[in-house]
Design a protein around this motif. Structure first.
Motif, short mmCIF file in Angstrom:
data_model
loop_
_atom_site.label_atom_id
_atom_site.label_comp_id
_atom_site.label_asym_id
_atom_site.label_seq_id
_atom_site.Cartn_x
_atom_site.Cartn_y
_atom_site.Cartn_z
N ASP A 124 0.83 -1.21 0.00
CA ASP A 124 0.00 0.00 0.00
C ASP A 124 0.86 1.26 0.00
OD1 ASP A 124 -2.20 -1.62 -0.01
OD2 ASP A 124 -2.67 -1.38 2.12
N ILE A 125 1.98 1.24 0.72
CA ILE A 125 2.90 2.38 0.72
C ILE A 125 3.47 2.61 -0.68
CG2 ILE A 125 5.11 3.24 1.59
CD1 ILE A 125 4.50 1.80 4.24
N MET A 126 3.87 1.52 -1.34
CA MET A 126 4.42 1.63 -2.69
C MET A 126 3.39 2.17 -3.67
SD MET A 126 6.60 -1.91 -2.89
CE MET A 126 6.97 -1.68 -4.62
N LEU A 127 2.14 1.75 -3.51
CA LEU A 127 1.08 2.26 -4.40
C LEU A 127 0.91 3.77 -4.25
CD1 LEU A 127 -1.69 -0.50 -4.09
CD2 LEU A 127 -0.47 0.17 -6.17
N LYS A 128 1.01 4.27 -3.03
CA LYS A 128 0.88 5.71 -2.81
C LYS A 128 2.03 6.47 -3.47
CE LYS A 128 -1.65 5.38 1.56
NZ LYS A 128 -1.62 5.64 3.02
N VAL A 129 3.25 5.92 -3.36
CA VAL A 129 4.41 6.58 -3.96
C VAL A 129 4.32 6.56 -5.48
CG1 VAL A 129 6.91 6.50 -4.26
CG2 VAL A 129 5.93 6.09 -2.00
N VAL A 130 4.10 5.37 -6.05
CA VAL A 130 4.08 5.23 -7.50
C VAL A 130 2.90 5.97 -8.11
CG1 VAL A 130 3.86 3.56 -9.40
CG2 VAL A 130 5.27 3.01 -7.41
N VAL A 159 3.22 19.44 -3.33
CA VAL A 159 4.24 18.55 -3.86
C VAL A 159 5.42 18.58 -2.91
CG1 VAL A 159 5.86 18.18 -5.74
CG2 VAL A 159 3.51 18.86 -6.25
N GLY A 160 6.02 17.42 -2.66
CA GLY A 160 7.17 17.38 -1.77
C GLY A 160 8.01 16.15 -2.02
N GLN A 161 9.14 16.04 -1.30
CA GLN A 161 10.02 14.89 -1.43
C GLN A 161 9.45 13.72 -0.61
OE1 GLN A 161 13.03 14.47 -3.23
NE2 GLN A 161 12.18 16.26 -4.25
N VAL A 162 9.28 12.59 -1.27
CA VAL A 162 8.74 11.40 -0.62
C VAL A 162 9.79 10.32 -0.61
CG1 VAL A 162 6.96 9.63 -0.73
CG2 VAL A 162 6.40 11.98 -1.36
N GLU A 163 10.01 9.72 0.54
CA GLU A 163 10.98 8.63 0.66
C GLU A 163 10.42 7.36 0.03
OE1 GLU A 163 14.79 7.29 2.20
OE2 GLU A 163 13.87 9.28 2.11
N VAL A 164 11.21 6.74 -0.84
CA VAL A 164 10.81 5.47 -1.44
C VAL A 164 11.21 4.35 -0.48
CG1 VAL A 164 11.17 3.90 -3.37
CG2 VAL A 164 11.13 6.36 -3.77
N PRO A 165 10.24 3.52 -0.02
CA PRO A 165 10.56 2.46 0.94
C PRO A 165 11.55 1.46 0.36
CG PRO A 165 8.37 2.13 0.01
CD PRO A 165 8.84 3.48 -0.46
N ASN A 166 12.49 1.02 1.22
CA ASN A 166 13.50 0.10 0.73
C ASN A 166 14.29 -0.50 1.90
OD1 ASN A 166 14.57 -1.18 -1.48
ND2 ASN A 166 16.02 0.43 -1.98
N PRO A 167 14.42 -1.83 2.05
CA PRO A 167 13.72 -2.82 1.23
C PRO A 167 12.25 -2.90 1.61
CG PRO A 167 14.91 -3.89 2.99
CD PRO A 167 15.26 -2.44 3.09
N GLU A 183 5.99 -14.19 2.50
CA GLU A 183 6.44 -12.80 2.45
C GLU A 183 7.96 -12.77 2.43
OE1 GLU A 183 4.48 -9.31 4.67
OE2 GLU A 183 6.25 -9.77 5.89
N SER A 184 8.53 -11.95 1.56
CA SER A 184 9.99 -11.85 1.49
C SER A 184 10.39 -10.43 1.12
CB SER A 184 10.56 -12.85 0.48
OG SER A 184 9.96 -12.71 -0.78
N ASP A 185 11.68 -10.13 1.31
CA ASP A 185 12.20 -8.78 1.06
C ASP A 185 12.56 -8.59 -0.41
OD1 ASP A 185 11.93 -8.03 3.68
OD2 ASP A 185 14.00 -8.50 4.22
N PHE A 186 12.31 -7.36 -0.87
CA PHE A 186 12.66 -6.96 -2.24
C PHE A 186 13.32 -5.59 -2.20
CE2 PHE A 186 9.12 -9.86 -2.62
CZ PHE A 186 9.45 -10.65 -3.71
N ILE A 187 14.23 -5.38 -3.13
CA ILE A 187 14.80 -4.06 -3.35
C ILE A 187 13.95 -3.34 -4.39
CG2 ILE A 187 16.83 -2.74 -4.02
CD1 ILE A 187 17.14 -4.40 -1.44
N PHE A 188 13.42 -2.19 -4.03
CA PHE A 188 12.56 -1.40 -4.91
C PHE A 188 13.36 -0.23 -5.46
CE2 PHE A 188 9.03 1.97 -4.97
CZ PHE A 188 8.71 1.69 -6.29
N ARG A 189 13.48 -0.16 -6.79
CA ARG A 189 14.25 0.90 -7.42
C ARG A 189 13.41 1.61 -8.48
NH1 ARG A 189 18.36 2.58 -4.76
NH2 ARG A 189 19.50 3.16 -6.65
#
Length: 235
Positions: A124-130, A159-167, A183-189
């Motif tokens: 859900d966090i990634m969906l908000k960022v993307v 508009v502002g700077q948003v931290e991309v979650p990682n991993p 569930e496992s860890d992924f590197i999001f780039r």
């Protein structure tokens, strides 16, 4: 044993079998007559495999279930006179397509996150960022080698700077839908475009967990058959 076999074969025709030293030779080619084995039934779910085993359709002999991988489970009998096993049924998982280490544009990646991954907090966090990246400002990307930040909408009109979650900890559909997805860890780039990609970062440990989940599911669903000694399972 060899002598009995020789007498039996010689009695069928003109074939002669002789022993020279420790080797046995025949004057004619001899072909082994193998015990026939059945074609393997193919199913696409664990529930189909369970229903087959519960039916006793092909008899009541003891069988072994082999969890070969997160997407393959086979059932076979003990070996026969020829040391061949009857592979009775095989289940192959139907999983949606997603290519890790491949770059997707933001829109396609957004759709994949919603259709190919189980809902959890990091997804859900990634969906908000993307979903809120401002394309005209995407080149303003901060990257320290581990985490990234991008220019994105952070409110209705700001508009502002948003931290991309990682991993990120995600649960993609990678095994049978009847069991819990590991569930496992992924590197999001992210790259200019904007484009997004996920890289696996658990060393394949999810496969061991998925196979354990499949084994637990089968032991519970076939508890009566296991208790009666009709089934053995390995993973």
């Amino acid at each position: 044993m060899i002598k009995e076999a020789i007498q039996y074969i010689v009695g069928l025709g003109n074939t002669r079998i002789e022993k020279v030293g420790d080797q046995v030779y025949s004057t004619q080619p001899i072909h082994k007559v193998s015990i026939p084995t059945p074609n393997t039934i193919q199913v696409r779910s664990l529930s189909g495999l369970v229903e087959y085993l519960q039916s006793g359709f092909d008899g009541e002999e003891q069988l072994m279930i082999h969890v070969e991988s997160p997407t393959d489970v086979s059932v076979f009998s003990s070996f026969n006179r020829d040391f061949n096993r009857k592979a009775l049924i095989e289940a192959k998982a139907m999983i949606p397509g997603y290519s890790f280490e491949r770059w997707y544009d933001a829109e396609e990646f957004n759709i994949k996150l919603q259709s190919v991954f189980v809902k959890n907090e990091d997804r859900d966090i990634m969906l908000k960022v993307v979903g809120n990246i401002k394309e005209e400002d995407v080149r303003t990307v901060g990257d320290n080698g581990v985490s990234q930040s991008v220019t994105a909408k952070v409110g209705v009109a700001t508009v502002g700077q948003v931290e991309v979650p990682n991993p990120v900890a995600l649960k993609p559909y990678r095994t049978f839908v009847e069991v819990d997805q590991p569930e496992s860890d992924f590197i999001f780039r992210m790259q200019n475009g904007p484009r997004c990609a996920l890289f696996e970062a658990d060393g394949g440990a999810w496969k061991v967990q998925a196979m354990r989940n499949i084994k637990d599911y089968l032991q519970f669903a076939l508890q009566e058959e296991f208790n009666a000694g009709k089934l053995v399972i390995i993973a």
